[in-house]
Design a protein around this motif. Structure first.
Motif, PDB file in Angstrom:
ATOM      1  N   PHE A  40      18.891 -29.023  16.857  1.00 48.28           N
ATOM      2  CA  PHE A  40      18.746 -29.404  18.250  1.00 48.28           C
ATOM      3  C   PHE A  40      19.496 -28.465  19.179  1.00 48.28           C
ATOM      4  O   PHE A  40      19.518 -28.677  20.383  1.00 48.28           O
ATOM      5  N   ASP A  41      20.142 -27.437  18.625  1.00 48.85           N
ATOM      6  CA  ASP A  41      20.848 -26.481  19.461  1.00 48.85           C
ATOM      7  C   ASP A  41      19.892 -25.516  20.143  1.00 48.85           C
ATOM      8  O   ASP A  41      20.272 -24.805  21.056  1.00 48.85           O
ATOM      9  N   SER A  49      12.147 -39.409  10.463  1.00 46.51           N
ATOM     10  CA  SER A  49      13.611 -39.428  10.354  1.00 46.51           C
ATOM     11  C   SER A  49      14.100 -39.440   8.906  1.00 46.51           C
ATOM     12  O   SER A  49      15.318 -39.373   8.677  1.00 46.51           O
ATOM     13  N   ARG A  50      13.172 -39.544   7.944  1.00 44.60           N
ATOM     14  CA  ARG A  50      13.599 -39.651   6.546  1.00 44.60           C
ATOM     15  C   ARG A  50      14.365 -38.397   6.131  1.00 44.60           C
ATOM     16  O   ARG A  50      13.935 -37.275   6.342  1.00 44.60           O
ATOM     17  N   THR A  51      15.525 -38.619   5.548  1.00 40.27           N
ATOM     18  CA  THR A  51      16.425 -37.521   5.168  1.00 40.27           C
ATOM     19  C   THR A  51      16.982 -37.798   3.778  1.00 40.27           C
ATOM     20  O   THR A  51      17.250 -38.950   3.423  1.00 40.27           O
ATOM     21  N   THR A  52      17.162 -36.742   3.016  1.00 40.57           N
ATOM     22  CA  THR A  52      17.675 -36.848   1.653  1.00 40.57           C
ATOM     23  C   THR A  52      18.861 -35.913   1.473  1.00 40.57           C
ATOM     24  O   THR A  52      18.832 -34.777   1.938  1.00 40.57           O
ATOM     25  N   ILE A  53      19.904 -36.403   0.811  1.00 43.67           N
ATOM     26  CA  ILE A  53      21.046 -35.572   0.437  1.00 43.67           C
ATOM     27  C   ILE A  53      21.111 -35.513  -1.085  1.00 43.67           C
ATOM     28  O   ILE A  53      21.001 -36.542  -1.757  1.00 43.67           O
ATOM     29  N   LEU A  54      21.289 -34.344  -1.614  1.00 43.57           N
ATOM     30  CA  LEU A  54      21.425 -34.149  -3.054  1.00 43.57           C
ATOM     31  C   LEU A  54      22.874 -33.864  -3.408  1.00 43.57           C
ATOM     32  O   LEU A  54      23.537 -33.071  -2.739  1.00 43.57           O
ATOM     33  N   ALA A  98      23.548 -41.902   8.132  1.00 45.14           N
ATOM     34  CA  ALA A  98      22.902 -42.844   9.057  1.00 45.14           C
ATOM     35  C   ALA A  98      22.953 -42.311  10.485  1.00 45.14           C
ATOM     36  O   ALA A  98      21.982 -42.438  11.247  1.00 45.14           O
ATOM     37  N   GLY A  99      24.067 -41.692  10.862  1.00 43.91           N
ATOM     38  CA  GLY A  99      24.166 -41.096  12.191  1.00 43.91           C
ATOM     39  C   GLY A  99      23.178 -39.969  12.393  1.00 43.91           C
ATOM     40  O   GLY A  99      22.565 -39.841  13.461  1.00 43.91           O
ATOM     41  N   THR A 100      23.005 -39.145  11.379  1.00 40.63           N
ATOM     42  CA  THR A 100      22.057 -38.039  11.477  1.00 40.63           C
ATOM     43  C   THR A 100      20.620 -38.557  11.574  1.00 40.63           C
ATOM     44  O   THR A 100      19.801 -38.025  12.320  1.00 40.63           O
ATOM     45  N   ILE A 101      20.298 -39.595  10.817  1.00 43.34           N
ATOM     46  CA  ILE A 101      18.948 -40.169  10.865  1.00 43.34           C
ATOM     47  C   ILE A 101      18.664 -40.758  12.245  1.00 43.34           C
ATOM     48  O   ILE A 101      17.578 -40.569  12.808  1.00 43.34           O
ATOM     49  N   LYS A 121      17.933 -37.911  14.599  1.00 40.00           N
ATOM     50  CA  LYS A 121      16.591 -37.347  14.458  1.00 40.00           C
ATOM     51  C   LYS A 121      15.529 -38.258  15.079  1.00 40.00           C
ATOM     52  O   LYS A 121      14.519 -37.772  15.611  1.00 40.00           O
ATOM     53  N   HIS A 122      15.755 -39.562  15.015  1.00 43.90           N
ATOM     54  CA  HIS A 122      14.763 -40.478  15.567  1.00 43.90           C
ATOM     55  C   HIS A 122      14.810 -40.527  17.087  1.00 43.90           C
ATOM     56  O   HIS A 122      13.764 -40.569  17.745  1.00 43.90           O
TER      57      HIS A 122
END
Length: 505
Positions: free
Chosen positions: A138-139, A156-161, A194-197, A200-201
């Protein structure tokens, strides 16, 4: 002409030849500072790092930042070298992976190779670092208008590995002294994700970041469904599942598959539901956010479940604190206080298998630092949860006499924001124990966070956390978990409220 100051961070690896260790590499980090004006020759030539020597340049150059103490902003490039593009060359080639659902996943380990100076509000969580990186999309400026639109959960779906099995450095950051997962750090990462999701939304372009504040309002009860191991790869998947006028619910799943089964449900270790609210950054009032359009049957089912939870939360908020007036409730209160009065009035005759609540208390204090802030300059809710969990763990540890096993964290309401510079005091106690099952006793720990302002002689409660622990059967052989009794009516009321809340879950 204003002077421009350059900071170079150079990692130099040399080969040390020794008799016993013929292939021992030594790595050093060199930090060099030079002052030049805008008309100077290519500063990289002084270290023989210009683009004419690409092999040496690519091997030695780690990160580059330019800054000036005052005056106009830095020029876009110096002698054909763009500082931003140079910094962007330092990245992990496998930092993103493609999942079965075509969602680009963030590799929690990749952030370990990123320059720490690039992201604000850093603290020691590689997953959080990776999420700051994800938010940087968003920058870049956008031509979109600040209008309310409809989005799907997939947006908004996001995944962390967490590649624990192959990344030793990452694994060690999440390992506790008993070779288990650090649950506090995991809670911290869940809040950050959760904050990042929500980010994004709600945000359609970079300009909205200045007009909208997103804060954690509450966290529903989280229950550990199976032990989370620190040496097996872990994945966290989340998306917005429900949206109101100015609030939204984000559901996160902690997944850790095993070789024994291929059923996706068996890999689910934890499900968490976070509620975020949007506020206008200027007025502080609620702000309208993008709506959501579920597409699949599962997304529609999750929306209905979230709608029911939202109605239940509203109902609870509307209910005032229950006054204990009828005879039945008065009997419960007196029964709890009866043993406590023996401790106060006749301590020599008190039950040795019981202990007063005040004798289980621990506390710690800290001044909230800038490194713990979120994008809005306030302290991460995940950071508060991690500190509360670590204090609760220590409280249960000293109470049980052995390392406790974490089971669940109850619903959390964020009553008051915590700002940078606030003096925060965390107080914990064992509120009550459940000993019906001797092999698996339950230890319920309460942690209350106070924002203290000594200059104003004030202290306000910002959060209340309730954690449940148990102990292993081997630990029970060495001793018995004691009952906890209140010494005051206020403590007895807190116990009754918590017991009633547990029954409603």
């Amino acid at each position: 002409m204003r002077a421009l100051r350059f900071g170079y961070g150079v990692a130099v690896t040399t080969l040390t030849k020794k008799l016993r260790y013929p292939s021992l590499y030594t790595t050093r980090f060199l930090l060099l500072n030079h002052n030049y004006d805008y008309r100077c020759r290519n500063p990289h030539k002084s270290l023989n790092l210009s683009s004419k020597n690409p092999q040496i340049f690519n091997r030695l150059f780690c990160s580059f930042r330019s800054y000036s103490s005052s005056g106009p902003p830095d020029p876009p490039s110096i002698s054909g070298i763009d500082p931003n593009s140079v910094a962007s060359t330092v990245s992990c080639p496998n930092s993103q992976r493609l999942q079965d659902d075509d969602v680009s996943a963030i590799d929690a380990g990749s952030s370990l190779r990123k320059p720490v100076c690039m992201w604000p509000g850093m603290y020691h969580s590689p997953a959080t670092n990776a999420l700051w990186q994800a938010r940087s999309i968003f920058d870049t400026p956008s031509s979109d208008v600040d209008s309310i639109t409809e989005k799907t959960p997939s947006h908004s779906r996001t995944t962390i590995l967490y590649p624990f099995s192959s990344d030793y450095i990452l694994r060690e950051q999440y390992r506790n002294p008993w070779n288990g997962i650090r649950a506090g750090k995991l809670l911290e990462d869940l809040d950050a994700l959760a904050g990042t999701i929500s980010f994004k939304h709600c945000f359609n372009n970079a300009g909205m970041a200045d007009s909208l504040l997103l804060v954690t309002a509450s966290v529903d009860k989280m229950v550990i469904k199976k032990p989370i191991l620190v040496d097996i790869d872990l994945k966290i998947v989340g998306a917005v599942t429900w949206v109101g006028r100015s609030s939204m619910e984000i559901q996160l799943e902690v997944l850790q598959p095993t070789e024994e089964t291929s059923d996706p449900l068996d890999s689910q270790a934890l499900v968490a539901n976070f509620t975020f609210v949007a506020r206008d950054s200027k007025t502080g009032k609620s702000a309208i956010i993008n709506q959501i359009t579920p597409e699949t049957e599962r997304e529609k089912s999750l929306w209905k479940e979230a709608e029911e939870r939202n109605k239940l939360r509203k109902k609870r908020r509307q209910e005032k604190k229950k006054e204990i007036e009828n005879e039945k409730e008065a009997e419960r209160l007196n029964a709890l206080l009866a043993e406590g009065r023996v401790f106060i009035d006749m301590p020599a005759l008190a039950d040795r298998d019981s202990i007063l609540i005040k004798d289980t208390c621990l506390q710690n204090s800290l001044v909230c630092q800038p490194q713990q802030r979120n994008t809005h300059g306030r302290i991460f809710g995940g950071f508060l949860m991690r500190r509360a969990f670590e204090l609760a763990f220590a409280t249960a540890y000293t109470f049980a006499g052995s390392a406790p096993l974490f089971l669940e964290v109850d619903h959390v309401d964020f009553l008051k924001p915590v700002d940078v510079g606030n003096f925060l005091r965390l107080k914990s106690c064992v509120l009550f124990t459940e000993l019906e099952n001797p092999d698996k006793p339950l230890i319920n720990v309460e942690v209350v966070a106070h924002v203290t302002r000594p200059e104003f002689r004030s202290a306000e409660v910002s959060n209340k956390f309730y954690f449940t622990f148990t102990t292993s059967s081997d630990a029970m052989r060495n001793g018995r978990i004691r009952s906890v009794v209140p010494a005051t009516e206020e403590e007895a009321r807190r116990i009754i409220e918590r017991m009633d809340a547990e029954k409603q879950m």
